[in-house]
Scaffold this motif. Sequence first.
Motif, short mmCIF file in Angstrom:
data_model
loop_
_atom_site.label_atom_id
_atom_site.label_comp_id
_atom_site.label_asym_id
_atom_site.label_seq_id
_atom_site.Cartn_x
_atom_site.Cartn_y
_atom_site.Cartn_z
N LEU A 195 0.82 10.41 -3.23
CA LEU A 195 -0.15 10.70 -2.18
C LEU A 195 0.47 10.57 -0.79
O LEU A 195 -0.11 11.02 0.19
CB LEU A 195 -1.38 9.80 -2.32
N ASP A 196 1.65 9.97 -0.72
CA ASP A 196 2.35 9.90 0.57
C ASP A 196 2.74 11.29 1.05
O ASP A 196 2.98 11.50 2.24
CB ASP A 196 3.57 8.99 0.49
N THR A 197 2.78 12.27 0.14
CA THR A 197 3.07 13.65 0.53
C THR A 197 1.80 14.43 0.87
O THR A 197 1.88 15.51 1.44
CB THR A 197 3.83 14.40 -0.60
N VAL A 198 0.65 13.87 0.53
CA VAL A 198 -0.64 14.52 0.79
C VAL A 198 -1.20 14.08 2.14
O VAL A 198 -1.73 14.88 2.90
CB VAL A 198 -1.64 14.22 -0.34
N PHE A 199 -1.08 12.79 2.42
CA PHE A 199 -1.59 12.22 3.66
C PHE A 199 -0.53 12.28 4.76
O PHE A 199 0.65 12.15 4.48
CB PHE A 199 -1.98 10.75 3.47
N VAL A 239 0.84 -1.20 0.00
CA VAL A 239 0.00 0.00 0.00
C VAL A 239 0.88 1.25 0.00
O VAL A 239 0.60 2.22 -0.70
CB VAL A 239 -0.97 -0.01 1.21
N ARG A 240 1.96 1.20 0.75
CA ARG A 240 2.89 2.34 0.79
C ARG A 240 3.45 2.60 -0.61
O ARG A 240 3.61 3.76 -1.02
CB ARG A 240 4.02 2.08 1.78
N LEU A 241 3.75 1.56 -1.35
CA LEU A 241 4.27 1.72 -2.71
C LEU A 241 3.26 2.44 -3.61
O LEU A 241 3.64 3.31 -4.39
CB LEU A 241 4.65 0.36 -3.32
N ILE A 242 1.99 2.09 -3.50
CA ILE A 242 0.94 2.76 -4.29
C ILE A 242 0.88 4.24 -3.91
O ILE A 242 0.79 5.11 -4.77
CB ILE A 242 -0.44 2.10 -4.06
N LEU A 243 0.93 4.52 -2.62
CA LEU A 243 0.89 5.92 -2.16
C LEU A 243 2.11 6.70 -2.67
O LEU A 243 1.99 7.85 -3.07
CB LEU A 243 0.80 5.98 -0.64
#
Length: 117
Positions: A91-95, A82-86
């Motif tokens: 989106l890892d920078t948005v959430f 899931v982290r890879l998808i983000l």
Amino acid sequence: MTLTQEFQVILFKPQTSIDLEGGMALSEQMAGVVPQSHQLWVIDLAEVNFMDSSGLVPLVKGLKAARQSGCRLVLCNVQTPVRLILELTQLDTVFEVFNTYEDILSTVKNDSLLVAG
């Protein structure tokens, strides 16, 4: 999927995967909560080992709804797939992503971001 409410923390715990079906279930859970300012919405992804592009939609919609209502939405226990998808979708920078649920609670207590109800 389980939903827990204690004080101002709303905890969502999706199960197994957030694909089209799992994403719809998560969306329904989030839609069932009346957002109130100063709530903390936590999506605990500890049991989610798969997410596809259709699973991103409820996360983004949830974030938008939370922000419009003055809530804060964070993710925790994000598994590697899931982290890879983000990360691929940036989106890892948005959430806001935390390692554990306990990390969220200690940060919230330290920052005094929530008013206990």
